[in-house]
Design a protein around this motif. Structure first.
Motif, PDB file in Angstrom:
ATOM      1  N   LEU A  22       3.745  -4.665   1.419  1.00  0.00           N
ATOM      2  CA  LEU A  22       4.664  -3.590   1.047  1.00  0.00           C
ATOM      3  C   LEU A  22       5.732  -3.416   2.124  1.00  0.00           C
ATOM      4  O   LEU A  22       6.931  -3.358   1.823  1.00  0.00           O
ATOM      5  CB  LEU A  22       3.887  -2.291   0.851  1.00  0.00           C
ATOM      6  CG  LEU A  22       4.708  -1.021   0.598  1.00  0.00           C
ATOM      7  CD1 LEU A  22       5.530  -1.153  -0.671  1.00  0.00           C
ATOM      8  CD2 LEU A  22       3.778   0.198   0.501  1.00  0.00           C
ATOM      9  N   ASP A  25       8.090  -6.411   2.255  1.00  0.00           N
ATOM     10  CA  ASP A  25       9.041  -6.407   1.143  1.00  0.00           C
ATOM     11  C   ASP A  25      10.148  -5.364   1.338  1.00  0.00           C
ATOM     12  O   ASP A  25      11.231  -5.491   0.759  1.00  0.00           O
ATOM     13  CB  ASP A  25       8.311  -6.131  -0.176  1.00  0.00           C
ATOM     14  CG  ASP A  25       7.506  -7.336  -0.646  1.00  0.00           C
ATOM     15  OD1 ASP A  25       7.573  -8.396   0.009  1.00  0.00           O
ATOM     16  OD2 ASP A  25       6.786  -7.210  -1.663  1.00  0.00           O
ATOM     17  N   LEU A  26       9.868  -4.345   2.153  1.00  0.00           N
ATOM     18  CA  LEU A  26      10.877  -3.318   2.443  1.00  0.00           C
ATOM     19  C   LEU A  26      11.823  -3.758   3.559  1.00  0.00           C
ATOM     20  O   LEU A  26      12.718  -3.008   3.959  1.00  0.00           O
ATOM     21  CB  LEU A  26      10.199  -2.000   2.814  1.00  0.00           C
ATOM     22  CG  LEU A  26       9.466  -1.281   1.673  1.00  0.00           C
ATOM     23  CD1 LEU A  26       8.762  -0.031   2.186  1.00  0.00           C
ATOM     24  CD2 LEU A  26      10.429  -0.922   0.550  1.00  0.00           C
ATOM     25  N   LYS A 143       3.205   9.270   0.232  1.00  0.00           N
ATOM     26  CA  LYS A 143       3.771  10.300  -0.641  1.00  0.00           C
ATOM     27  C   LYS A 143       2.924  11.578  -0.679  1.00  0.00           C
ATOM     28  O   LYS A 143       3.409  12.627  -1.093  1.00  0.00           O
ATOM     29  CB  LYS A 143       3.938   9.751  -2.061  1.00  0.00           C
ATOM     30  CG  LYS A 143       5.068   8.743  -2.210  1.00  0.00           C
ATOM     31  CD  LYS A 143       5.194   8.286  -3.656  1.00  0.00           C
ATOM     32  CE  LYS A 143       6.363   7.330  -3.844  1.00  0.00           C
ATOM     33  NZ  LYS A 143       6.463   6.843  -5.244  1.00  0.00           N
ATOM     34  N   GLU A 151      10.106   8.682   8.713  1.00  0.00           N
ATOM     35  CA  GLU A 151      10.714   9.190   7.476  1.00  0.00           C
ATOM     36  C   GLU A 151      11.787  10.219   7.795  1.00  0.00           C
ATOM     37  O   GLU A 151      12.845  10.255   7.163  1.00  0.00           O
ATOM     38  CB  GLU A 151       9.631   9.779   6.578  1.00  0.00           C
ATOM     39  CG  GLU A 151       8.670   8.718   6.038  1.00  0.00           C
ATOM     40  CD  GLU A 151       7.306   9.294   5.681  1.00  0.00           C
ATOM     41  OE1 GLU A 151       6.938   9.191   4.499  1.00  0.00           O
ATOM     42  OE2 GLU A 151       6.619   9.832   6.575  1.00  0.00           O
ATOM     43  N   LYS A 157      11.787   5.237   3.765  1.00  0.00           N
ATOM     44  CA  LYS A 157      11.989   6.179   2.669  1.00  0.00           C
ATOM     45  C   LYS A 157      10.664   6.440   1.960  1.00  0.00           C
ATOM     46  O   LYS A 157      10.019   5.506   1.475  1.00  0.00           O
ATOM     47  CB  LYS A 157      13.019   5.613   1.683  1.00  0.00           C
ATOM     48  CG  LYS A 157      14.405   5.433   2.285  1.00  0.00           C
ATOM     49  CD  LYS A 157      15.370   4.840   1.272  1.00  0.00           C
ATOM     50  CE  LYS A 157      16.742   4.639   1.897  1.00  0.00           C
ATOM     51  NZ  LYS A 157      17.709   4.033   0.930  1.00  0.00           N
ATOM     52  N   LYS A 158      10.287   7.698   1.900  1.00  0.00           N
ATOM     53  CA  LYS A 158       8.997   8.062   1.311  1.00  0.00           C
ATOM     54  C   LYS A 158       8.870   7.591  -0.133  1.00  0.00           C
ATOM     55  O   LYS A 158       7.797   7.152  -0.570  1.00  0.00           O
ATOM     56  CB  LYS A 158       8.801   9.587   1.390  1.00  0.00           C
ATOM     57  CG  LYS A 158       7.410  10.048   0.975  1.00  0.00           C
ATOM     58  CD  LYS A 158       7.274  11.562   1.067  1.00  0.00           C
ATOM     59  CE  LYS A 158       7.100  12.036   2.484  1.00  0.00           C
ATOM     60  NZ  LYS A 158       5.748  11.725   3.020  1.00  0.00           N
ATOM     61  N   GLU A 159       9.951   7.630  -0.877  1.00  0.00           N
ATOM     62  CA  GLU A 159       9.891   7.249  -2.292  1.00  0.00           C
ATOM     63  C   GLU A 159       9.576   5.763  -2.487  1.00  0.00           C
ATOM     64  O   GLU A 159       9.201   5.347  -3.592  1.00  0.00           O
ATOM     65  CB  GLU A 159      11.184   7.621  -3.021  1.00  0.00           C
ATOM     66  CG  GLU A 159      12.431   6.954  -2.491  1.00  0.00           C
ATOM     67  CD  GLU A 159      13.154   7.805  -1.439  1.00  0.00           C
ATOM     68  OE1 GLU A 159      14.379   7.582  -1.269  1.00  0.00           O
ATOM     69  OE2 GLU A 159      12.500   8.673  -0.814  1.00  0.00           O
ATOM     70  N   GLU A 160       9.729   4.968  -1.460  1.00  0.00           N
ATOM     71  CA  GLU A 160       9.440   3.536  -1.560  1.00  0.00           C
ATOM     72  C   GLU A 160       7.978   3.221  -1.227  1.00  0.00           C
ATOM     73  O   GLU A 160       7.546   2.072  -1.349  1.00  0.00           O
ATOM     74  CB  GLU A 160      10.353   2.749  -0.616  1.00  0.00           C
ATOM     75  CG  GLU A 160      11.817   2.812  -1.012  1.00  0.00           C
ATOM     76  CD  GLU A 160      12.715   2.054  -0.050  1.00  0.00           C
ATOM     77  OE1 GLU A 160      13.756   1.526  -0.518  1.00  0.00           O
ATOM     78  OE2 GLU A 160      12.382   1.972   1.150  1.00  0.00           O
TER      79      GLU A 160
END
Length: 327
Positions: A22, A25-26, A143, A151, A157-160
């Motif tokens: 994860l 990928d970010l 989240k 963050e 970014k928390k949404e990611e």
């Protein structure tokens, strides 16, 4: 622009694999950090291959004597056996902090997955004890958790990130597919800490009680049958491989016992001082008990020190070991 580095506590279990992929990928450069010790059962070559498949770097840090000092007196106590889960995780994060030098620190922890160390209060204690308040990114449950400094500063970014909670694995196939994790041998969630096992924990407690908790002695805990005779520790091999291991790891002051005239085990007798004759006799009787001499009225046991024969004892093989067994 140079990619931001993330130092991820990497157990090699499924959660740390998902966290690694994860974050990669970010766009982060992920460096997996694995803490090694005889308490944690992981094949290091398998971990290297796993990291290669994931496309991440991997660093190993060996737990030092400071880990044993923590184990003797953990701030937040033990779990069901002698597992100091909160203090242990804080120890690992302190080691990563030394390596990370201001970069992002992350783990594969999931909120509510483990009763002692993976709930919100435990996370706070771990961060406080490690000196990393607000500086531990847990991407699998981010989240559902308070914001980290990463963050707040917009680095992450928390949404990611994800919102996993509890012990259920129902969502994992979907997550694995989305992240395109298709490893040849996908591991189960991480575990394997020997300190959680009741019999092993008793052996560790015995070392503590006799002020013998050293890494050298810890390495012998998975080998053979263990007995306590006064202030002496007796370890009896269960097969040829263990017999060879005990001989290889003997120290100058150790006695090695075996049955020269009949098939039987090799045993290591480790004492803080020269063993009393009564202790040596008990050790010989226990060795005879595990030889092939069960139907004989007596058996000879040889005693060796510094590769020299120092005694031969004739003992009965039907000795009751219950009083001396550590299990």
């Amino acid at each position: 622009m140079e990619r931001k580095k993330v130092y991820l506590l990497f157990s090699g279990g499924l959660d740390s694999i998902i966290a690694a992929k994860l974050l990669k990928d970010l766009g982060f450069e992920v460096i997996g950090v694995h803490i090694t010790s005889p308490f944690f059962q992981k094949n290091l070559e398998d971990l290297k291959n796993l990291a290669k498949e994931l496309g991440i770097n991997l660093e190993f840090i060996e737990a030092g004597d400071d880990y044993l000092e923590m184990l003797k007196n953990p701030v937040y106590g033990y779990g069901k056996n002698i597992n100091p889960c909160i203090d242990c995780k804080a120890y690992m994060l302190r080691k990563i902090k030394e390596l990370a030098k201001g970069n992002i620190i992350a783990t594969g922890e999931v909120l509510g997955q483990r009763p002692m160390s993976q709930h919100l209060d435990a996370f706070r204690k771990i961060e406080k004890l490690s000196g990393l308040k607000g500086k531990v990114l847990r991407p699998l449950s981010a989240k559902l958790l308070p914001q980290t400094v990463y963050e707040e500063e917009g680095i992450v970014k928390k949404e990611e990130l994800l919102d996993l909670k509890g012990r259920s694995r129902k969502r994992y196939p979907e997550i694995l597919e989305k992240l395109k994790i298709n490893l040849e041998n996908l591991p189960t969630p991480a575990g394997g800490c020997l300190l959680t096992e009741p019999i092993y924990a008793k052996k560790v407690k015995d070392l503590m009680a006799h002020d013998e908790l050293t890494w050298e002695n810890v390495k012998l805990l998975k080998i053979g049958r263990h007995f306590r005779i006064g202030d002496c520790k007796l370890i009896i091999g269960r097969n040829r491989e263990e017999n060879r291991f005990l001989r290889k790891h003997k120290k100058e002051e150790d006695c090695v016992l075996w049955t020269p005239s009949i098939p039987g085990p090799t045993a290591l007798l480790r004492c803080k001082k020269t063993p009393e004759s009564s202790f040596l006799k008990i050790a010989a009787e226990i060795v005879a008990r595990y030889s092939d001499a069960k139907d004989r009225p007596s058996v000879e046991v040889a005693v060796e020190k510094n590769d020299k024969l120092i005694d031969r004892l004739t003992v009965k093989p039907n000795f009751n070991t219950e009083e001396f067994s550590i299990r």
